[in-house]
Design an enzyme around this catalytic site. Structure first.
Site, PDB file in Angstrom:
ATOM      1  N   TYR A 150       0.843  -1.197   0.000  1.00 60.62           N
ATOM      2  CA  TYR A 150       0.000   0.000   0.000  1.00 60.62           C
ATOM      3  C   TYR A 150       0.879   1.247   0.000  1.00 60.62           C
ATOM      4  CZ  TYR A 150      -3.724   3.201   1.648  1.00 60.62           C
ATOM      5  OH  TYR A 150      -4.612   4.229   1.782  1.00 60.62           O
ATOM      6  N   CYS A 151       0.617   2.162  -0.926  1.00 62.84           N
ATOM      7  CA  CYS A 151       1.323   3.438  -1.015  1.00 62.84           C
ATOM      8  C   CYS A 151       2.831   3.169  -1.165  1.00 62.84           C
ATOM      9  CB  CYS A 151       0.992   4.289   0.201  1.00 62.84           C
ATOM     10  SG  CYS A 151       1.635   5.982   0.142  1.00 62.84           S
ATOM     11  N   LEU A 152       3.660   3.762  -0.329  1.00 61.06           N
ATOM     12  CA  LEU A 152       5.107   3.524  -0.439  1.00 61.06           C
ATOM     13  C   LEU A 152       5.456   2.075  -0.161  1.00 61.06           C
ATOM     14  CD1 LEU A 152       6.655   6.707   1.226  1.00 61.06           C
ATOM     15  CD2 LEU A 152       6.042   6.300  -1.150  1.00 61.06           C
TER      16      LEU A 152
ATOM     17  N   GLY B 114       3.831  -0.296  -1.394  1.00 60.64           N
ATOM     18  CA  GLY B 114       3.699  -0.893  -2.717  1.00 60.64           C
ATOM     19  C   GLY B 114       4.916  -0.632  -3.581  1.00 60.64           C
TER      20      GLY B 114
END
Length: 577
Positions: free
Chosen positions: A313-315, A317
């Site tokens: 998720y987000c960073l 990811g």
């Protein structure tokens, strides 16, 4: 498979060196660092030089554009017809009271000025695109500060509230302002007060599970199964280190983790430690090797060596994409079953408004500020995100809480958002420089263990989610992964923003998504073609993703029980101030 519990309490790992990149000898420039840090602290991390360069570029080119200047002068003096200049869907002026004079005149005059400045700061021949975006953004921010909705005497909604309450709204607003000032002062001194009604382990982050492994960088949580059988391949969630993991485990009704457990998956998640100045030299690849990959190996060992469904998720990811490319390069691709990226960028050439202040000058200012502290404080990062969306996060709050005297009803997502984290100096500096500024990952220059990794090596099926109103990871930037890979890739665009679009449980009203799958080796389809051609599906994308995970799994096994652990979920690191 039974595993011995593992806990490493050693200090943060020693920093790695990659591809022979020389480290700046900051000791030789300590005086410069101190001076830059002083300026950055005064400007909240912004670079005055960068802003001045953008303004000069725009002003000088405008000065030698007589045609543009004539058009602007004509627009400034033109008598416009009565009525709004732009559609009245601006939420600041949505109340019917804004239709009455003189408030309608205030509104229309402001909207005219706003449109004039938009025309003035864009479309000037010769201005660098980045500079044009910076000047336009700053002009919009300054105008938003002077919107008639921000002042009691020019806002009819506030005046009506004052008449109805005999001025009690101003008294309540003053009380709210004092409370917020005290809270800000407390946090700026490094003191942590959890005033929120939502506390991890009490009413959020309460999915049953245990901490099964821990080192100095992160904890690994394994959740107790709620079905008799589970998918053969376990699922590992990698959250961003700029947020606490429980955004994916809020209350039972909107917990993605609880949902996945109920769908029959063995779910693990990483909970990052909240670092302080002692972690200043921990780098991005330390988060990769000592964090993600170490936890990944632990998950496989606890699940009989099965391949893993990995979710970032987000960073988190972005880090997962690097990990997947690293595993492929090192001949370990078979250990990873699928890759799911939630609102995560891998190509940073179009990062949206967050990229307005990512250039060499701006990063030098921020780098010096972080060097002085040893980390980037969560409050500083939150202030930057508020600036990007000041209309909704600052000025709308000023009107609601200070002028109308209304306190926003607390929510689990708001409470999580206020539970800020810190980032080590070196890690954040490397992330901004190598990924945001130089785009090393997308261009094949990012190195792990002294050798570059390439996203094109990733062969596992991928499920990639973007959100329609994302200010952090714009979906059009997330979509660029199509240009960097050739594997089977399913892309989903869902309603909502960076957080609310991901926390989108079944039954949530107003949710929809678009989905399209690119076959392995299939030709590229543009972002606009995807948006125009993909059918809109009402409901939560979680259901679609769960079906996809099931299709990518190789069968079921008896549920894996969590016999013992180092402690109960949500663990110790998530509670650290």
């Amino acid at each position: 498979m039974r595993r011995d519990l593992t806990e490493t309490t050693a200090p943060f790992p020693a920093p790695q060196s990659d591809c022979g990149r020389p480290r700046t000898n900051v000791k030789d420039h300590a005086l410069d660092r101190a001076a830059h840090a002083m300026v950055a602290a005064t400007t909240s991390g912004l670079s005055p030089a960068s802003i001045c360069l953008a303004w000069l570029d725009w002003a000088l080119h405008l000065a030698v554009s007589p045609g543009k200047c004539m058009d602007l002068a004509r627009d400034a003096t033109r008598n416009r017809p009565p009525g709004p200049v732009v559609p009245t869907d601006d939420p600041r002026f949505s109340a019917s009271a804004w239709q009455r004079w003189p408030f309608s005149a205030y509104r229309d005059a402001f909207l005219q000025v706003q449109q004039w400045w938009q025309d003035a700061t864009t479309g000037v021949l010769g201005v660098d695109r980045h500079h044009e975006q910076v000047v336009s953004f700053l002009a919009r921010q300054m105008l938003d500060a002077f919107a008639p909705s921000n002042f009691a005497l020019t806002n009819p909604v506030v005046l009506e509230a004052a008449i109805r309450s005999d001025g009690a709204n101003f008294t309540a607003g003053a009380r709210h302002w004092i409370e917020d000032l005290e809270d800000y002062s407390t946090r700026s001194r490094g003191e942590h007060i959890r005033r929120s009604p939502y506390v991890p382990g009490r009413n959020v982050a309460i999915t049953p599970g245990k901490v099964v492994w821990r080192n100095s960088l992160c904890e690994l949580l394994q959740y107790s199964p709620s079905t008799a059988q589970v998918a053969r391949e376990p699922l590992l969630i990698v959250p961003s280190w700029i947020m606490k993991y429980y955004v994916l485990d809020l209350q039972p009704h909107n917990s993605l983790i609880r949902y996945l457990v109920g769908e029959g998956y063995t779910v693990f998640t990483i909970s990052w430690r909240n670092p302080g100045a002692e972690a200043r030299d921990v780098g991005l690849n330390d988060y990769l090797s000592h964090g993600l990959l170490a936890a990944f190996d632990e998950v496989r060992a606890r699940c009989s060596g099965e391949a893993v469904h990995a979710v970032g998720y987000c960073l988190g990811g972005t880090l997962l994409a690097i990990a997947a490319a690293t595993l492929a390069r090192d001949g370990r691709a078979g250990e990873l079953r699928t890759v799911t990226l939630l609102a995560a960028q891998t190509d940073f050439t179009d990062p949206g408004e967050l990229g307005l202040f990512i250039d060499a000058s701006a990063l030098a200012a921020l780098d010096s500020l972080m060097w002085e502290q040893g980390f980037l404080d969560g409050a500083q990062m939150a202030a930057a995100f508020q600036l990007l969306n000041a209309r909704d996060l600052i000025w709308s709050r000023v009107m609601s809480e200070y002028l109308l005297g209304r306190r926003s009803k607390p929510s689990d997502l708001m409470a999580w958002n206020a539970d800020t984290t810190r980032m080590p100096y070196r890690m954040h500096s490397e992330y901004l420089t190598q990924l945001f500024l130089h785009n090393d990952l997308a261009e094949g220059r990012y190195c792990v263990g002294g050798r570059p990794v390439a996203l094109s090596d990733i062969a596992q099926p991928m499920f990639v989610v973007g959100t329609e109103r994302d200010h952090v990871s714009p979906w059009r930037s997330v979509y660029k992964l199509h240009l960097l890979t050739h594997n089977l890739l399913t892309f989903v665009l869902t309603a909502g923003g960076h957080n609310a679009g991901i926390v989108s449980e079944p039954g949530h009203p107003g949710r929809h998504y678009r989905r399209a799958t690119r076959g392995q080796g299939a030709p590229y389809r543009s972002r606009q073609a995807f948006f125009d051609e993909a059918a809109v599906v009402e409901g939560s994308w979680w259901l679609c993703w769960s079906r996809w995970l099931r299709e990518q799994s190789s069968g079921v096994v008896d549920a894996r029980m969590v016999a013992d652990g180092l402690g109960e979920a949500p663990g110790a690191y998530v509670l650290e101030p």
